[in-house]
Scaffold this motif. Structure first.
Motif, PDB file in Angstrom:
ATOM      1  N   ILE A 195      43.541  18.138 -13.254  1.00 48.81           N
ATOM      2  CA  ILE A 195      42.245  17.537 -13.554  1.00 48.81           C
ATOM      3  C   ILE A 195      41.153  18.330 -12.844  1.00 48.81           C
ATOM      4  O   ILE A 195      41.278  18.679 -11.666  1.00 48.81           O
ATOM      5  CB  ILE A 195      42.219  16.047 -13.150  1.00 48.81           C
ATOM      6  N   CYS A 196      40.090  18.638 -13.584  1.00 48.13           N
ATOM      7  CA  CYS A 196      39.010  19.484 -13.073  1.00 48.13           C
ATOM      8  C   CYS A 196      37.681  18.743 -13.236  1.00 48.13           C
ATOM      9  O   CYS A 196      37.320  18.357 -14.351  1.00 48.13           O
ATOM     10  CB  CYS A 196      38.957  20.809 -13.831  1.00 48.13           C
ATOM     11  N   TYR A 243      44.784  21.074 -18.914  1.00 50.58           N
ATOM     12  CA  TYR A 243      43.628  20.978 -18.022  1.00 50.58           C
ATOM     13  C   TYR A 243      42.720  19.859 -18.526  1.00 50.58           C
ATOM     14  O   TYR A 243      42.199  19.940 -19.638  1.00 50.58           O
ATOM     15  CB  TYR A 243      42.865  22.305 -17.968  1.00 50.58           C
ATOM     16  N   PHE A 244      42.570  18.844 -17.714  1.00 52.51           N
ATOM     17  CA  PHE A 244      41.705  17.709 -18.052  1.00 52.51           C
ATOM     18  C   PHE A 244      40.336  18.008 -17.452  1.00 52.51           C
ATOM     19  O   PHE A 244      40.135  17.885 -16.239  1.00 52.51           O
ATOM     20  CB  PHE A 244      42.287  16.419 -17.478  1.00 52.51           C
ATOM     21  N   VAL A 245      39.384  18.440 -18.283  1.00 53.64           N
ATOM     22  CA  VAL A 245      38.097  18.944 -17.808  1.00 53.64           C
ATOM     23  C   VAL A 245      36.998  17.916 -18.084  1.00 53.64           C
ATOM     24  O   VAL A 245      36.796  17.504 -19.227  1.00 53.64           O
ATOM     25  CB  VAL A 245      37.746  20.279 -18.490  1.00 53.64           C
ATOM     26  N   LEU A 269      33.025  24.707 -15.692  1.00 52.41           N
ATOM     27  CA  LEU A 269      33.520  25.470 -16.838  1.00 52.41           C
ATOM     28  C   LEU A 269      33.880  26.902 -16.437  1.00 52.41           C
ATOM     29  O   LEU A 269      34.896  27.442 -16.892  1.00 52.41           O
ATOM     30  CB  LEU A 269      32.476  25.472 -17.956  1.00 52.41           C
ATOM     31  N   ARG A 270      33.082  27.505 -15.598  1.00 57.61           N
ATOM     32  CA  ARG A 270      33.369  28.858 -15.123  1.00 57.61           C
ATOM     33  C   ARG A 270      34.659  28.886 -14.309  1.00 57.61           C
ATOM     34  O   ARG A 270      35.484  29.796 -14.460  1.00 57.61           O
ATOM     35  CB  ARG A 270      32.193  29.366 -14.290  1.00 57.61           C
ATOM     36  N   ASP A 271      34.854  27.874 -13.468  1.00 55.00           N
ATOM     37  CA  ASP A 271      36.050  27.814 -12.634  1.00 55.00           C
ATOM     38  C   ASP A 271      37.309  27.623 -13.486  1.00 55.00           C
ATOM     39  O   ASP A 271      38.325  28.296 -13.264  1.00 55.00           O
ATOM     40  CB  ASP A 271      35.916  26.662 -11.636  1.00 55.00           C
ATOM     41  N   GLU A 294      31.067  19.187  -5.248  1.00 60.21           N
ATOM     42  CA  GLU A 294      32.051  20.262  -5.093  1.00 60.21           C
ATOM     43  C   GLU A 294      32.958  20.347  -6.313  1.00 60.21           C
ATOM     44  O   GLU A 294      33.534  19.337  -6.739  1.00 60.21           O
ATOM     45  CB  GLU A 294      32.891  20.008  -3.842  1.00 60.21           C
ATOM     46  N   VAL A 295      33.071  21.540  -6.894  1.00 61.43           N
ATOM     47  CA  VAL A 295      33.993  21.753  -8.010  1.00 61.43           C
ATOM     48  C   VAL A 295      35.417  21.584  -7.507  1.00 61.43           C
ATOM     49  O   VAL A 295      35.833  22.228  -6.548  1.00 61.43           O
ATOM     50  CB  VAL A 295      33.796  23.165  -8.607  1.00 61.43           C
ATOM     51  N   THR A 296      36.152  20.672  -8.142  1.00 59.72           N
ATOM     52  CA  THR A 296      37.485  20.303  -7.658  1.00 59.72           C
ATOM     53  C   THR A 296      38.513  20.410  -8.772  1.00 59.72           C
ATOM     54  O   THR A 296      38.281  19.957  -9.886  1.00 59.72           O
ATOM     55  CB  THR A 296      37.481  18.852  -7.122  1.00 59.72           C
ATOM     56  N   SER A 297      39.635  21.016  -8.457  1.00 57.19           N
ATOM     57  CA  SER A 297      40.779  21.068  -9.378  1.00 57.19           C
ATOM     58  C   SER A 297      42.019  20.640  -8.608  1.00 57.19           C
ATOM     59  O   SER A 297      42.322  21.203  -7.551  1.00 57.19           O
ATOM     60  CB  SER A 297      40.979  22.487  -9.928  1.00 57.19           C
ATOM     61  N   LYS A 298      42.710  19.627  -9.109  1.00 53.00           N
ATOM     62  CA  LYS A 298      43.917  19.177  -8.415  1.00 53.00           C
ATOM     63  C   LYS A 298      44.973  18.737  -9.417  1.00 53.00           C
ATOM     64  O   LYS A 298      44.653  18.275 -10.512  1.00 53.00           O
ATOM     65  CB  LYS A 298      43.598  18.046  -7.435  1.00 53.00           C
ATOM     66  N   LYS A 299      46.219  18.894  -9.008  1.00 53.21           N
ATOM     67  CA  LYS A 299      47.331  18.535  -9.879  1.00 53.21           C
ATOM     68  C   LYS A 299      47.486  17.026  -9.897  1.00 53.21           C
ATOM     69  O   LYS A 299      47.650  16.393  -8.859  1.00 53.21           O
ATOM     70  CB  LYS A 299      48.614  19.208  -9.398  1.00 53.21           C
TER      71      LYS A 299
END
Length: 287
Positions: free
Chosen positions: A170-171, A78-80, A96-98, A182-187
């Motif tokens: 990546i987050c 996870y790239f945060v 961080l919560r997500d 917007e909190v975003t997480s994508k491969k």
């Protein structure tokens, strides 16, 4: 009831706080404008390299690369992306919560995942919870250059190529507008969608020495550009979130000053009334 001196002290301290938050709001607004321009200036490069890579990957030729191949996911990275400082509203806490919730829902042990932390907030958060950190970077400028994170991005991509991780997510906070992020997480890896995506380019390319060697060079650069683009997006979100937070803090300070001023005036009127009553009472006693 608080004394006049106590109320006056609170009014003075709140006014000083208001001056600080107002200044921070103005600074963040200036930085946001620069961050937006910087992110927009990077788009043409990112779009062009994607166009070329998509053209090769979707050409139907025999060009192959590990970054295009889906494999069994044994370990996810996870790239945060967070900031080094707070006072930015929900900018850090939201991402961080997500990520924390996602990790606990998807993974049963620490061997199944690792974190790549950008920013002190992410680094400190995961270290306090004894979560595995593959790499980290802090102290990035408000308008970072690619050279600032080149080592981190190239090492991250190489981890996937070498098979140490099987998936990279990546987050970050995606910038929508000055008041909305917007909190975003994508491969990010593998880039399986490129092989199935058709290029809309009308340009005809000739590749020297051949498509495979061009792909070997461009694919890692493309993945690195996606990471850098997300970082620029996150920086714009950070400045926007901090600007909004400081604007709210300034408005709250104004409301508090108004309330305290009203309390101060009431307390002063009560004190004056008390003094007049004592004077009148004393005069009446002398008659």
């Amino acid at each position: 009831m608080a004394s006049l001196r106590d109320i006056k002290t609170r009014i003075t301290s709140t006014q000083k706080t208001k001056q600080i938050t107002k200044a921070m709001h103005m600074v963040s607004a200036s930085k946001l404008s620069k961050a937006e321009d910087f992110a927009k200036a990077f788009d043409p490069y990112s779009n062009k390299i994607k166009e070329v890579v998509t053209s090769i990957a979707g050409s139907g030729q025999d060009a192959e690369h590990p970054m295009l191949q889906k494999r069994e996911v044994k370990k996810t990275a996870y790239f945060v992306i967070t900031s080094d400082r707070g006072l930015a509203g929900p900018f850090n806490s939201g991402i961080l919560r997500d990520v924390y919730r996602t990790i606990h829902e998807k993974h049963q042990s620490k061997d199944e995942y690792a974190v790549i932390a950008v920013g002190k907030m992410a680094s400190n958060f995961f270290k306090k919870r004894n979560m595995p950190i593959l790499n980290e970077i802090t102290g990035l400028s408000d308008q970072p250059n690619f050279a600032d994170i080149k080592d981190l991005t190239s090492e991250t991509v190489q981890l996937f190529i070498d098979g140490e991780i099987d998936e990279l997510i990546i987050c970050y906070n995606h910038f929508i507008s000055a008041i909305t992020q917007e909190v975003t997480s994508k491969k990010l890896l593998p880039l399986t969608e490129l092989a199935n995506e058709s290029s809309n380019s009308t340009s005809a390319y000739e590749y020297e020495p051949n498509q495979q060697e061009i792909l070997n060079v461009l694919l890692p650069q493309y993945a690195e550009s996606l990471i850098f683009g997300a970082l620029l997006d996150s920086k714009a979100s950070e400045h926007a979130s901090r600007m909004t937070a400081m604007k709210s803090a300034t408005d709250n300070a104004d409301d508090l000053i108004d309330d305290l001023s009203l309390q101060y005036n009431r307390a002063r009127q009560a004190a004056i009334t008390q003094e007049i009553t004592e004077i009148v009472g004393g005069a009446a006693a002398l008659e």
